[in-house]
Design an enzyme around this catalytic site. Structure first.
Site, PDB file in Angstrom:
ATOM      1  N   HIS A  59       0.652  -1.014  -0.099  1.00 39.37           N
ATOM      2  CA  HIS A  59       0.257   0.344  -0.235  1.00 39.37           C
ATOM      3  C   HIS A  59       0.890   1.232  -0.277  1.00 39.37           C
ATOM      4  O   HIS A  59       0.364   2.350  -1.085  1.00 39.37           O
ATOM      5  CB  HIS A  59      -0.407  -0.111   0.995  1.00 39.37           C
ATOM      6  CG  HIS A  59      -2.026   0.685   0.907  1.00 39.37           C
ATOM      7  ND1 HIS A  59      -3.317   0.867   0.706  1.00 39.37           N
ATOM      8  CD2 HIS A  59      -1.691   2.442   1.386  1.00 39.37           C
ATOM      9  CE1 HIS A  59      -3.988   1.944   0.405  1.00 39.37           C
ATOM     10  NE2 HIS A  59      -3.235   2.670   0.901  1.00 39.37           N
ATOM     11  N   CYS A 102      -2.170  -0.688 -23.040  1.00 35.79           N
ATOM     12  CA  CYS A 102      -1.912   0.020 -22.011  1.00 35.79           C
ATOM     13  C   CYS A 102      -0.709  -0.937 -21.427  1.00 35.79           C
ATOM     14  O   CYS A 102      -0.777  -0.769 -19.563  1.00 35.79           O
ATOM     15  CB  CYS A 102      -3.534  -0.460 -21.541  1.00 35.79           C
ATOM     16  SG  CYS A 102      -3.801  -2.607 -21.470  1.00 35.79           S
TER      17      CYS A 102
HETATM   18  C1  PEP Z   1       0.038  -5.732 -20.339  1.00 40.53           C
HETATM   19  O1  PEP Z   1      -0.336  -7.373 -20.220  1.00 40.53           O
HETATM   20  O2  PEP Z   1       0.518  -5.639 -20.772  1.00 40.53           O
HETATM   21  C2  PEP Z   1      -0.451  -5.523 -19.353  1.00 40.53           C
HETATM   22  C3  PEP Z   1      -1.587  -4.258 -19.116  1.00 40.53           C
HETATM   23  O3  PEP Z   1      -1.851  -6.423 -18.419  1.00 40.53           O
HETATM   24  P1  PEP Z   1      -1.061  -6.607 -17.056  1.00 40.53           P
HETATM   25  O4  PEP Z   1       0.436  -6.456 -16.993  1.00 40.53           O
HETATM   26  O5  PEP Z   1      -1.644  -6.892 -15.483  1.00 40.53           O
HETATM   27  O6  PEP Z   1      -1.046  -8.239 -16.944  1.00 40.53           O
END
Ligand code: PEP
Ligand code: MG
Length: 555
Positions: free
Chosen positions: A184, A487
């Site tokens: 956290h 992302c």
């Molecule tokens: C990824 O795999 O790029 C992603 C954004 O998800 P995570 O990092 O949560 O697996």
């Protein structure tokens, strides 16, 4: 000068005197108690006062921190733990402060034995609660609110109840003996932009000792020598100048992010907690591009109720005020195990029944989550839902149908993080509204290089032309039928982001700390420049070559 090495938890550097947040000073009485009834009553009173105090702090806190404090208040009233302490007072005549600390330790050790990082992190919450009860019993109390000059907070652990009191103007840096990047304290420090190092092992310093924290390398210097101190100070002042410059530049940006020649790029924030959302919005995030929903489930031995899941979604929708919230449905398994599912052990969990595969195996779990999202949604919200680990067009179709059955207004998409899906991106785009490229996993699977294995760093460089070509293939295949976002961590690097924009990416989602710089960098670029950078990088033979070629193309 002493140099300590820990885990970098929040980037940046700082140098300031140490402010010791110590629980070690608690002197637990050793002598047996005579009046056991009285001692039990003191124990119960003190536990109740601590519970009420934590509830009062929760009422003043927001979102996820408030939830942690509520959970701690429940721990302070946990009958099993309190009964264990009472039993020690009655049968062994142990003084109440020691009895409660011992009882907490037994519970904490059981949690800590869990291989799950999040579960183990809760051990410190239990210890903190019990120490609070003991401190109250012996009449000792100290909190961060007593800090009056700019300092580096040095602690064995920083309990959530105190993290809530961190003042970014007073706390220059944080150096913690325990903890991990996902604790956290680390999450809050990153969101507040306070440099932090965790997992230092022992930190033996005296109050007022000068401490330099390097949140980029994970180093902490006690009484730094002149050279180290001036290096850290000049890095801190350069970072501060840069931050001010970015804030000034960002202030002149109006509304949504666009390149100089008008190409719109949505800059969104990745979140697992509300603290991150708040920080992201302050930096100008135009929405949430990835809500990692797993945090709510990871420390549970029982699934959270639909109402609780729904409240977590609502808590993010409120501050967004109509900006898009992209929710990733649960991605349990592999690096995100969950105790309440008791999933069978797999030889190779990264390639096992995880993400959408688990959802297909246990559809009622997904339906429950989708139902909770539908419950949370109300007029004016902009919700998008995506599935992790989709490998085939058929899985994408199955997921879209499942969301349709939940009857809510939402865009439906998938994460593009399995190489097979890259080759089928056209067919997947046919059935989806959007594709969000998860470069963390896509790189892992593309290069067959475990993302958690630091020794394979050279195979995890997002500038590798193979990854860039995969991004191009997805954009080309989507061909405007579905919007394409990124992302994964790569999206936080402005140079990489410009290449992605040149390839056709329309949305970039990243940690809150990267938003400001990204918005400024993109608004100083042009689409033509991004396209030139992309073409140059694609033609390179390796990551270093791609980076250099893109920089050159952008001049
Ligand atoms: C990824 O795999 O790029 C992603 C954004 O998800 P995570 O990092 O949560 O697996
Ligand atoms: Mg992933």
């Amino acid at each position: 000068m002493r140099t300590l090495q820990g885990t970098p938890a929040s980037p940046g550097v700082a140098v300031a005197p140490a402010w010791i947040f110590s629980r070690a000073a608690l002197d637990l009485p050793k002598e047996s108690v005579e009046e056991t009834d009285l001692e039990v009553e003191r124990l119960r009173d003190s536990a109740e006062q601590v519970a009420s105090d934590l509830e009062a702090r929760s009422a003043k806190a927001e979102g996820e921190l408030a939830e942690v404090l509520d959970a701690q208040a429940m721990m302070a009233r946990d009958p099993e733990m309190i009964d264990a302490a009472v039993e020690a007072v009655r049968t062994k005549r142990t003084p109440a402060p020691r009895a409660v600390v011992d009882a907490g330790e037994t519970f904490a050790e059981a949690l800590q034995a869990s291989e799950n990082e999040y579960m183990a992190a809760r051990a410190s919450d239990v210890r903190d609660v019990c120490v609070r009860i003991a401190r109250r019993l012996v009449g000792a109390d100290d909190t961060l609110s007593q800090m009056s000059q700019r300092s580096v907070v040095v602690a064995d652990e920083l309990p959530p109840a105190d993290v809530g009191e961190l003042d970014r103007d007073l706390v220059a840096g944080i150096a913690i003996a325990q903890g991990s990047r996902t604790s956290h304290t680390a999450i809050v420090a990153r969101a507040l932009g306070i440099p932090a190092v965790v997992g230092l092992g022992e930190v033996e310093v005296d109050p007022g000792d000068e401490i330099a924290v390097d949140g980029d390398s994970g180093q902490v210097f006690v009484e730094p020598d002149e050279k180290t101190r001036s290096e850290i100070e000049s890095r801190a002042s350069r970072a501060e100048d840069r931050r001010r410059h970015l804030i000034e530049r960002a202030a002149s940006l109006e509304g949504s992010t666009r390149t100089r020649d008008g190409r719109r790029v949505e800059v969104a924030v990745n979140v697992a907690t509300e603290v991150e959302l708040k920080a992201g919005l302050e930096a100008g995030a135009e929405g949430v591009g990835l809500f990692r929903t797993e945090l709510l489930y990871l420390d549970r031995t029982e699934a959270p109720s639909r109402a609780e899941q729904s409240a977590a979604v609502r808590n993010l929708l409120d501050p967004l005020e109509g900006k898009r919230l992209v929710i990733r449905t649960f991605d349990f398994g592999a690096d995100k195990p969950v105790p309440f599912l008791s999933l069978p052990t797999e030889e190779n969990p990264a390639m096992g029944v995880r993400g959408v595969r688990l959802a297909r195996d246990q559809p009622e779990l997904l339906d429950d989550q989708l139902g909770a999202i539908a419950d949370a949604a109300s007029t004016g919200d902009r919700i998008a839902i995506m599935a992790p680990m989709v490998a085939t067009a058929e899985e994408a179709r199955w997921f879209v149908e499942r969301v349709e059955r939940a009857e809510m207004e939402a865009e439906v998409g998938v994460m593009l993080e399995v190489p097979a899906a890259v080759f089928m991106a056209g067919e997947i785009a046919e059935v989806c509204d959007f594709l969000s490229i998860g470069t963390n996993d896509l790189t892992q699977y593309l290069f067959a290089a475990d993302r958690q294995n630091g020794r394979l760093g050279s195979l995890q460089d997002p500038f590798a032309p193979a990854l860039l070509r995969a991004v191009k293939a997805v954009c080309d295949a989507a061909d405007g039928r579905a919007w394409v976002g990124v992302c994964g961590e790569a999206a936080a690097d402005p140079l990489w982001a410009m290449i992605a924009v040149g390839l056709g990416v329309e949305e970039l989602s990243m940690g809150p700390e990267s938003i400001l710089e990204m918005r400024v960098s993109l608004s100083e670029s042009t689409l033509d420049g991004c396209r030139a950078a992309a073409a140059a990088a694609l033609a390179a033979t390796d990551a270093a070559g791609a980076r250099g070629a893109a920089e050159k193309a952008l001049g």
